[in-house]
Design a protein around this motif. Structure first.
Motif, PDB file in Angstrom:
ATOM      1  N   LEU A 271      73.075  20.933   4.262  1.00 32.33           N
ATOM      2  CA  LEU A 271      73.941  20.039   4.513  1.00 32.33           C
ATOM      3  C   LEU A 271      72.809  19.062   5.546  1.00 32.33           C
ATOM      4  CD1 LEU A 271      77.110  21.580   5.977  1.00 32.33           C
ATOM      5  CD2 LEU A 271      76.784  20.292   3.768  1.00 32.33           C
ATOM      6  N   PRO A 272      73.019  17.923   5.643  1.00 33.37           N
ATOM      7  CA  PRO A 272      72.230  17.293   6.759  1.00 33.37           C
ATOM      8  C   PRO A 272      72.024  17.763   8.069  1.00 33.37           C
ATOM      9  CG  PRO A 272      74.115  15.954   6.082  1.00 33.37           C
ATOM     10  CD  PRO A 272      74.306  17.301   5.586  1.00 33.37           C
ATOM     11  N   PRO A 273      70.720  17.789   8.381  1.00 31.53           N
ATOM     12  CA  PRO A 273      70.347  18.593   9.790  1.00 31.53           C
ATOM     13  C   PRO A 273      71.205  18.167  10.837  1.00 31.53           C
ATOM     14  CG  PRO A 273      68.747  17.124   9.003  1.00 31.53           C
ATOM     15  CD  PRO A 273      69.727  17.011   7.991  1.00 31.53           C
ATOM     16  N   ALA A 274      71.366  19.237  11.822  1.00 34.70           N
ATOM     17  CA  ALA A 274      71.691  18.600  13.396  1.00 34.70           C
ATOM     18  C   ALA A 274      70.957  17.610  13.836  1.00 34.70           C
ATOM     19  CB  ALA A 274      71.966  19.978  14.206  1.00 34.70           C
ATOM     20  N   PRO A 275      71.514  16.539  14.469  1.00 34.65           N
ATOM     21  CA  PRO A 275      70.828  15.593  15.077  1.00 34.65           C
ATOM     22  C   PRO A 275      69.890  16.067  16.219  1.00 34.65           C
ATOM     23  CG  PRO A 275      73.039  15.604  15.943  1.00 34.65           C
ATOM     24  CD  PRO A 275      73.007  16.634  15.076  1.00 34.65           C
ATOM     25  N   ALA A 276      68.781  15.551  16.446  1.00 35.53           N
ATOM     26  CA  ALA A 276      67.641  15.804  17.157  1.00 35.53           C
ATOM     27  C   ALA A 276      68.147  15.927  18.850  1.00 35.53           C
ATOM     28  CB  ALA A 276      66.379  14.834  17.187  1.00 35.53           C
ATOM     29  N   PRO A 321      70.190  22.690   8.394  1.00 37.76           N
ATOM     30  CA  PRO A 321      68.940  22.744   9.286  1.00 37.76           C
ATOM     31  C   PRO A 321      68.906  22.413  10.652  1.00 37.76           C
ATOM     32  CG  PRO A 321      68.813  21.564   7.093  1.00 37.76           C
ATOM     33  CD  PRO A 321      70.183  21.921   7.476  1.00 37.76           C
ATOM     34  N   HIS A 322      68.119  23.154  11.596  1.00 34.43           N
ATOM     35  CA  HIS A 322      68.114  22.942  12.977  1.00 34.43           C
ATOM     36  C   HIS A 322      69.672  22.973  13.610  1.00 34.43           C
ATOM     37  CE1 HIS A 322      64.159  21.647  12.017  1.00 34.43           C
ATOM     38  NE2 HIS A 322      64.689  20.707  11.318  1.00 34.43           N
ATOM     39  N   TRP A 323      70.140  23.885  13.405  1.00 33.06           N
ATOM     40  CA  TRP A 323      71.701  23.977  13.884  1.00 33.06           C
ATOM     41  C   TRP A 323      71.367  24.388  15.400  1.00 33.06           C
ATOM     42  CZ3 TRP A 323      72.956  28.459  16.226  1.00 33.06           C
ATOM     43  CH2 TRP A 323      72.286  29.606  15.662  1.00 33.06           C
ATOM     44  N   ASN A 324      70.491  24.925  15.752  1.00 32.75           N
ATOM     45  CA  ASN A 324      70.138  25.284  17.381  1.00 32.75           C
ATOM     46  C   ASN A 324      70.249  24.040  18.041  1.00 32.75           C
ATOM     47  OD1 ASN A 324      67.656  24.652  16.322  1.00 32.75           O
ATOM     48  ND2 ASN A 324      66.662  26.039  17.471  1.00 32.75           N
ATOM     49  N   ARG A 325      70.013  23.021  17.513  1.00 35.48           N
ATOM     50  CA  ARG A 325      69.937  21.677  18.535  1.00 35.48           C
ATOM     51  C   ARG A 325      71.258  21.289  19.202  1.00 35.48           C
ATOM     52  NH1 ARG A 325      67.041  17.594  14.069  1.00 35.48           N
ATOM     53  NH2 ARG A 325      64.799  18.830  14.498  1.00 35.48           N
ATOM     54  N   VAL A 326      72.515  21.971  18.366  1.00 35.12           N
ATOM     55  CA  VAL A 326      73.975  21.382  18.735  1.00 35.12           C
ATOM     56  C   VAL A 326      74.137  21.933  20.326  1.00 35.12           C
ATOM     57  CG1 VAL A 326      74.472  21.562  16.459  1.00 35.12           C
ATOM     58  CG2 VAL A 326      74.877  23.411  17.982  1.00 35.12           C
ATOM     59  N   TYR A 327      73.158  22.926  20.810  1.00 32.94           N
ATOM     60  CA  TYR A 327      73.597  23.280  22.371  1.00 32.94           C
ATOM     61  C   TYR A 327      72.863  22.332  23.025  1.00 32.94           C
ATOM     62  CZ  TYR A 327      75.222  27.422  20.088  1.00 32.94           C
ATOM     63  OH  TYR A 327      76.304  28.435  19.321  1.00 32.94           O
ATOM     64  N   GLY A 328      72.410  21.532  22.764  1.00 32.25           N
ATOM     65  CA  GLY A 328      71.575  20.212  23.523  1.00 32.25           C
ATOM     66  C   GLY A 328      70.385  20.725  24.004  1.00 32.25           C
ATOM     67  N   ARG A 329      69.492  20.022  24.835  1.00 32.61           N
ATOM     68  CA  ARG A 329      68.037  20.366  25.289  1.00 32.61           C
ATOM     69  C   ARG A 329      67.960  21.512  26.376  1.00 32.61           C
ATOM     70  NH1 ARG A 329      69.552  15.645  28.388  1.00 32.61           N
ATOM     71  NH2 ARG A 329      69.700  16.070  30.767  1.00 32.61           N
ATOM     72  N   ASN A 330      69.061  22.104  26.733  1.00 36.06           N
ATOM     73  CA  ASN A 330      68.838  23.439  27.518  1.00 36.06           C
ATOM     74  C   ASN A 330      69.040  24.501  26.817  1.00 36.06           C
ATOM     75  OD1 ASN A 330      68.920  21.916  30.103  1.00 36.06           O
ATOM     76  ND2 ASN A 330      71.091  21.826  29.926  1.00 36.06           N
ATOM     77  N   GLY A 331      69.167  24.253  25.548  1.00 38.18           N
ATOM     78  CA  GLY A 331      69.171  25.473  24.620  1.00 38.18           C
ATOM     79  C   GLY A 331      70.332  26.391  24.869  1.00 38.18           C
ATOM     80  N   PHE A 332      70.511  27.745  24.220  1.00 44.25           N
ATOM     81  CA  PHE A 332      71.294  28.660  24.302  1.00 44.25           C
ATOM     82  C   PHE A 332      70.690  29.968  24.451  1.00 44.25           C
ATOM     83  CE2 PHE A 332      70.365  28.337  19.939  1.00 44.25           C
ATOM     84  CZ  PHE A 332      70.580  29.915  19.534  1.00 44.25           C
ATOM     85  N   VAL A 333      71.724  30.887  25.027  1.00 41.75           N
ATOM     86  CA  VAL A 333      71.399  32.309  25.139  1.00 41.75           C
ATOM     87  C   VAL A 333      72.190  33.153  24.168  1.00 41.75           C
ATOM     88  CG1 VAL A 333      71.465  34.303  26.641  1.00 41.75           C
ATOM     89  CG2 VAL A 333      70.620  32.107  27.688  1.00 41.75           C
ATOM     90  N   GLN A 334      71.513  33.676  23.335  1.00 42.20           N
ATOM     91  CA  GLN A 334      72.355  34.742  22.422  1.00 42.20           C
ATOM     92  C   GLN A 334      72.346  36.285  23.212  1.00 42.20           C
ATOM     93  OE1 GLN A 334      72.462  36.631  18.270  1.00 42.20           O
ATOM     94  NE2 GLN A 334      73.345  34.717  18.292  1.00 42.20           N
TER      95      GLN A 334
END
Length: 461
Positions: A271-276, A321-334
């Protein structure tokens, strides 16, 4: 021609100093990047990097700081990506540590073979799979990836290479050792035979946590793969409601005539990548609550025998692609933990606490683990594992997860180092009873002075 043993960094960038972060995109650090193309170059790098040491890195899918090394060196292993041989009769492959599981699938599936264990992404390297002792939806049947490794070549602190086999201390310390005993250069892996690149999938809804635990336990041996998506925002009588997905490799006879023309074709969709740039706060309790409600209500109450492409079953997020971007610039904790059988009340208590806290996690999965694996720091133990993604900017998150760690330790459980970015050293010692043996082996071999990472310093490994 003589082997290339250059000792200068080999990088495509003009500046070998790069900012490195894990998949969670938190706590980046700057390191000196080496990208070897041969085993000799990798050995030369290890012999020459300085007092801050170095750590091997694959495709960067460890969520935390395991493949970072602030002020030191990072050895990018993706240039070591050769598949040396495939035995289609015995079902084994010999390949470099930088080969990805994606590449193995491309090559092996048309030959009727599949990797023995796959985590939720195929974009990890063989070396990373060994270093993290990765597990998949089939741990209750097949164990971790390292259980299917017949041998690997390990680059040691002095630059020499040793072939390591199961049943030895060096194998057990490296399996799950997060790259801190040496650099895996190549491995021999035993494969799983398949007839098609499709899965036969059963799906059903569970009304609450007790319901999903009972269903997964009662049907543990019927399917090779099983997992439950869990709604961690549901409360009251619906606490822990889940969608259970089970699957097995589809036999050729199960395919419709059109699919039988190319039954082993490997065709992952994208699919299209997550937005930057993603607006901050996009993933909050309200938006994730709507998603969870939609996902639960639209999932079948009970459906069986649905054909699904292998990649959609194992790696749905790889299609974005780059689905981890959906959490924004602060990122996420798993946050992923495991508690043993007989500790279900601890699991219930943690799920209730997460629900009351309102942690906005739409990627929460529950699995049942089988027998423990041999690695001293290997994560799985027989019992239940829960993994959830949480936006890193959530107020009070660190203190809340520390409290969950106390619950996990009290139940004799542990957190997963490949996902971790914040556990306290004193908690880790209680979680992994063979930690002292691991540290002693590192000291005895000199690995503690050569192989270092942000994770190893944070946890005094």
């Amino acid at each position: 021609m003589a082997a290339d043993t250059r000792t200068t960094p080999t990088t495509d960038a003009d500046d070998p100093f790069v900012s490195v972060t894990g998949w969670g995109r938190t706590a980046p650090s700057t390191a000196y990047l080496w990208r070897p193309r041969t085993h000799e170059q990798a050995a030369a790098a290890v012999r020459e990097w300085g007092a801050r040491g170095g750590i091997a890195r694959g495709l960067g899918r460890a969520y935390g700081d395991a493949a970072q090394n602030a002020g030191g060196c990072v050895l990018d292993m993706t240039g070591l990506d050769r598949i040396h041989s495939i035995d289609v009769t015995a079902g084994t492959v010999v390949c470099d540590a930088g080969v990805s599981l994606h590449r193995l699938m491309e090559v092996l599936l048309p030959l009727g073979w599949f990797v023995p264990v796959s985590p939720g992404t195929r974009y990890i390297t063989v070396g990373g799979a060994i270093g993290a002792s990765v597990h998949g939806k089939n741990h209750h049947v097949s164990g971790a990836f390292t259980r299917h490794v017949s041998a690997f070549d390990l680059l040691l602190p002095d630059g020499s290479v040793r072939t390591v086999t199961p049943g030895t201390d060096l194998f057990d310390a490296t399996a799950g050792g997060m790259g801190l005993t040496g650099v895996v250069l190549a491995a021999v892996i035993r494969l799983h035979r398949v007839e098609t690149s499709y899965m036969l999938v059963d799906t059903e809804r569970a009304t609450d946590l007790d319901d999903v635990l009972a269903r997964l336990a009662a049907d543990a041996e019927r399917h090779r793969y099983s997992v439950a998506w869990i709604d961690l925002l549901a409360r009251g009588r619906s606490t822990g409601r889940s969608v259970i997905t089970r699957g097995d490799h589809a036999p050729l006879a199960a395919l419709p005539a059109r699919a039988r023309r190319a039954p082993l074709a490997f065709r992952p969709g994208t699919l299209p990548p997550a937005p930057a740039a993603v607006p901050p706060g996009l993933l909050n309790r309200a938006t994730v609550g709507l998603f969870n409600e939609f996902w639960y209500r639209t999932s079948p109450r009970a459906g069986s025998g649905r054909l699904q492409r292998l990649t959609a079953f194992f790696h749905p997020l790889d299609g974005v692609p780059h689905w981890n971007r959906v959490y924004g610039r602060n990122g996420f904790v798993q946050y992923q933990f495991v508690v043993g059988h007989g500790q279900e009340e601890t699991l219930r208590r943690i799920v209730r606490r997460i629900a009351r806290r309102g942690c906005p996690s739409f990627l929460a999965v529950l699995k049942r683990f089988g027998a423990s694996d041999p690695g001293w720091l290997s994560f799985p133990v027989p019992g239940w594992t829960l993994a959830l993604d949480i936006p890193a900017g959530l107020p009070g998150l660190g203190a809340f997860l520390d409290e969950l760690d106390e619950e996990v330790v009290g139940a004799g459980g542990r957190v997963y180092l490949a996902k971790d970015s914040r556990v306290r050293p004193e908690a880790l010692a209680a979680m992994y009873p063979r930690l002292d043996e691991f540290r002693a082996l590192r000291a005895r071999t000199g690995a503690d002075r050569v192989f270092t990472s942000d994770l190893s310093r944070r946890l005094s490994l």
